[in-house]
Scaffold this active site. Sequence first.
Site, PDB file in Angstrom:
ATOM      1  N   GLY A 143      -4.418   9.100 -17.766  1.00 49.43           N
ATOM      2  CA  GLY A 143      -4.735   9.107 -16.344  1.00 49.43           C
ATOM      3  C   GLY A 143      -4.637  10.503 -15.758  1.00 49.43           C
ATOM      4  O   GLY A 143      -4.243  10.675 -14.604  1.00 49.43           O
ATOM      5  N   HIS A 144      -5.041  11.516 -16.529  1.00 51.65           N
ATOM      6  CA  HIS A 144      -4.797  12.905 -16.153  1.00 51.65           C
ATOM      7  C   HIS A 144      -5.622  13.389 -14.966  1.00 51.65           C
ATOM      8  O   HIS A 144      -5.379  14.480 -14.448  1.00 51.65           O
ATOM      9  CB  HIS A 144      -5.062  13.823 -17.351  1.00 51.65           C
ATOM     10  CG  HIS A 144      -6.509  13.964 -17.705  1.00 51.65           C
ATOM     11  ND1 HIS A 144      -7.242  12.932 -18.258  1.00 51.65           N
ATOM     12  CD2 HIS A 144      -7.362  15.025 -17.574  1.00 51.65           C
ATOM     13  CE1 HIS A 144      -8.478  13.351 -18.450  1.00 51.65           C
ATOM     14  NE2 HIS A 144      -8.587  14.609 -18.051  1.00 51.65           N
TER      15      HIS A 144
ATOM     16  N   SER B 248       6.013   1.207 -10.305  1.00 55.45           N
ATOM     17  CA  SER B 248       5.904   1.291  -8.855  1.00 55.45           C
ATOM     18  C   SER B 248       7.070   0.544  -8.224  1.00 55.45           C
ATOM     19  O   SER B 248       7.608  -0.395  -8.811  1.00 55.45           O
ATOM     20  CB  SER B 248       4.581   0.679  -8.395  1.00 55.45           C
ATOM     21  OG  SER B 248       4.591   0.425  -7.006  1.00 55.45           O
ATOM     22  N   SER B 249       7.424   0.943  -7.028  1.00 57.11           N
ATOM     23  CA  SER B 249       8.516   0.271  -6.334  1.00 57.11           C
ATOM     24  C   SER B 249       8.174  -1.169  -5.951  1.00 57.11           C
ATOM     25  O   SER B 249       9.064  -1.936  -5.579  1.00 57.11           O
ATOM     26  CB  SER B 249       8.907   1.057  -5.077  1.00 57.11           C
ATOM     27  OG  SER B 249       7.807   1.190  -4.199  1.00 57.11           O
ATOM     28  N   CYS B 250       6.902  -1.565  -6.066  1.00 53.43           N
ATOM     29  CA  CYS B 250       6.521  -2.934  -5.720  1.00 53.43           C
ATOM     30  C   CYS B 250       7.006  -3.947  -6.755  1.00 53.43           C
ATOM     31  O   CYS B 250       6.846  -5.150  -6.575  1.00 53.43           O
ATOM     32  CB  CYS B 250       5.011  -3.052  -5.549  1.00 53.43           C
ATOM     33  SG  CYS B 250       4.092  -2.966  -7.093  1.00 53.43           S
TER      34      CYS B 250
ATOM     35  N   TYR C 194      -0.149  -7.022  -9.586  1.00 53.39           N
ATOM     36  CA  TYR C 194       0.112  -5.651 -10.035  1.00 53.39           C
ATOM     37  C   TYR C 194       1.579  -5.493 -10.432  1.00 53.39           C
ATOM     38  O   TYR C 194       1.899  -4.888 -11.458  1.00 53.39           O
ATOM     39  CB  TYR C 194      -0.252  -4.672  -8.923  1.00 53.39           C
ATOM     40  CG  TYR C 194       0.035  -3.225  -9.236  1.00 53.39           C
ATOM     41  CD1 TYR C 194      -0.796  -2.496 -10.075  1.00 53.39           C
ATOM     42  CD2 TYR C 194       1.140  -2.579  -8.673  1.00 53.39           C
ATOM     43  CE1 TYR C 194      -0.541  -1.157 -10.356  1.00 53.39           C
ATOM     44  CE2 TYR C 194       1.403  -1.243  -8.949  1.00 53.39           C
ATOM     45  CZ  TYR C 194       0.570  -0.544  -9.785  1.00 53.39           C
ATOM     46  OH  TYR C 194       0.823   0.775 -10.062  1.00 53.39           O
TER      47      TYR C 194
ATOM     48  N   LYS D 292       3.395  -4.376 -14.104  1.00 58.09           N
ATOM     49  CA  LYS D 292       4.308  -3.248 -14.241  1.00 58.09           C
ATOM     50  C   LYS D 292       5.671  -3.681 -14.778  1.00 58.09           C
ATOM     51  O   LYS D 292       6.310  -2.955 -15.551  1.00 58.09           O
ATOM     52  CB  LYS D 292       4.449  -2.519 -12.906  1.00 58.09           C
ATOM     53  CG  LYS D 292       3.212  -1.736 -12.519  1.00 58.09           C
ATOM     54  CD  LYS D 292       2.891  -0.683 -13.583  1.00 58.09           C
ATOM     55  CE  LYS D 292       1.637   0.096 -13.297  1.00 58.09           C
ATOM     56  NZ  LYS D 292       1.344   1.088 -14.347  1.00 58.09           N
TER      57      LYS D 292
ATOM     58  N   ASN E   1       6.292   5.100  -2.693  1.00 57.07           N
ATOM     59  CA  ASN E   1       4.916   5.319  -2.237  1.00 57.07           C
ATOM     60  C   ASN E   1       4.547   6.797  -2.373  1.00 57.07           C
ATOM     61  O   ASN E   1       5.216   7.672  -1.811  1.00 57.07           O
ATOM     62  CB  ASN E   1       4.774   4.898  -0.772  1.00 57.07           C
ATOM     63  CG  ASN E   1       5.056   3.431  -0.575  1.00 57.07           C
ATOM     64  OD1 ASN E   1       4.259   2.570  -0.918  1.00 57.07           O
ATOM     65  ND2 ASN E   1       6.227   3.132  -0.035  1.00 57.07           N
TER      66      ASN E   1
ATOM     67  N   HIS F 107      -4.185   3.495  -0.339  1.00 53.31           N
ATOM     68  CA  HIS F 107      -2.892   3.094   0.190  1.00 53.31           C
ATOM     69  C   HIS F 107      -2.774   3.597   1.631  1.00 53.31           C
ATOM     70  O   HIS F 107      -3.634   4.309   2.140  1.00 53.31           O
ATOM     71  CB  HIS F 107      -1.766   3.651  -0.677  1.00 53.31           C
ATOM     72  CG  HIS F 107      -1.648   2.978  -1.999  1.00 53.31           C
ATOM     73  ND1 HIS F 107      -2.207   3.481  -3.160  1.00 53.31           N
ATOM     74  CD2 HIS F 107      -1.026   1.819  -2.359  1.00 53.31           C
ATOM     75  CE1 HIS F 107      -1.942   2.681  -4.168  1.00 53.31           C
ATOM     76  NE2 HIS F 107      -1.229   1.665  -3.716  1.00 53.31           N
TER      77      HIS F 107
ATOM     78  N   ASP G 157       1.486  -7.051   7.500  1.00 50.04           N
ATOM     79  CA  ASP G 157       2.354  -5.877   7.433  1.00 50.04           C
ATOM     80  C   ASP G 157       2.791  -5.567   6.006  1.00 50.04           C
ATOM     81  O   ASP G 157       3.117  -4.428   5.681  1.00 50.04           O
ATOM     82  CB  ASP G 157       3.632  -6.111   8.259  1.00 50.04           C
ATOM     83  CG  ASP G 157       3.482  -5.660   9.700  1.00 50.04           C
ATOM     84  OD1 ASP G 157       2.639  -4.787   9.965  1.00 50.04           O
ATOM     85  OD2 ASP G 157       4.210  -6.186  10.550  1.00 50.04           O
TER      86      ASP G 157
END
Length: 324
Positions: A22-23, A119-121, A148, A152, A177, A191, A281
Amino acid sequence: MAADIQFSPGELSRGATFYVAGHRGLVGSAIKRRLQAAGFDAIIGRTSSELDLRSRDDVFAFFAETKPRYVVLAAAKVGGILANSTYPVAFLSDNLRIQLNVLDAAQENDVERLLFLGSSCIYPKFAPQPIREDALLTGHLEPTNDAYAIAKIAGILQVQAVRRQYGLPWISAMPTNLYGPNDNFSPKGSHVLPALIRRYLEAAATQAESVTNWGTGTPRREFLHVDDLADACLHLLEHYDGPQQLNVGSGTDVTIREVANTIAAVVDYKGETRWDTTKPDGTPQKLLDVSKLAEAGWTSKITLQEGIERTVSWYRDHIVSLRE
């Protein structure tokens, strides 16, 4: 506690083949820049047209040919609330295939050090704030990006499984984020922060009387400039070796309304900001506990104000070439 952190690896060889998956994306391009600045001279990457990471045969052939010693898996299908809500099958399927193919091929070809980025999600929607690493799998996920997140989480568990079964010192990091150069600024796939930057710049250019944003503006979010993340990634590769994923963030959060006001000021937008409360939200707050990261020797350096100014400048310079 510091006893939970495992240190050791040491300096990576600057001449070893280093594959950044993913560079050309937001994260991967920042990591490539950081590695180049640190003196790595054998960084390799492939565009999605050159190598489809969803194709298992192609990925295994690539690893067999290039034999990278180090790997950062920064490639993923990513998007905001709208994209995640609209295309959950793609977000689950594509990311699972990318991860399985890259991690399996890396294990088969004896990759020495690998960093998997999530990811923090991944954390529960109502996890206690700030979110500790051990909150993983303790509650329900945010429905708008659960597909997603599950992908992860599977990646984290695969890294842990490789450590247990093969003894390889692979690690995982979960950024908050992110934003910065090479972000996705498209109206349908971005995002929140890049979406706001584009919206306010366009409003300023057309002298629009108002800008309307989704939701109430009250959710709190933590933001990290991607160049900070890249610096953290190299630090962790050289200073951290443990099975638990480490949170990577700034340790502070702001409301979406505050972010919008900051961006409006940076781009000199003079109009009114309105909020469409019929739109979702998402998670009310998502602040990471970064104490373990600090124990590992790293803290963020780029302030949100500085990061937004740099990103707005980059966007203005590259607007003609950005994807829609």
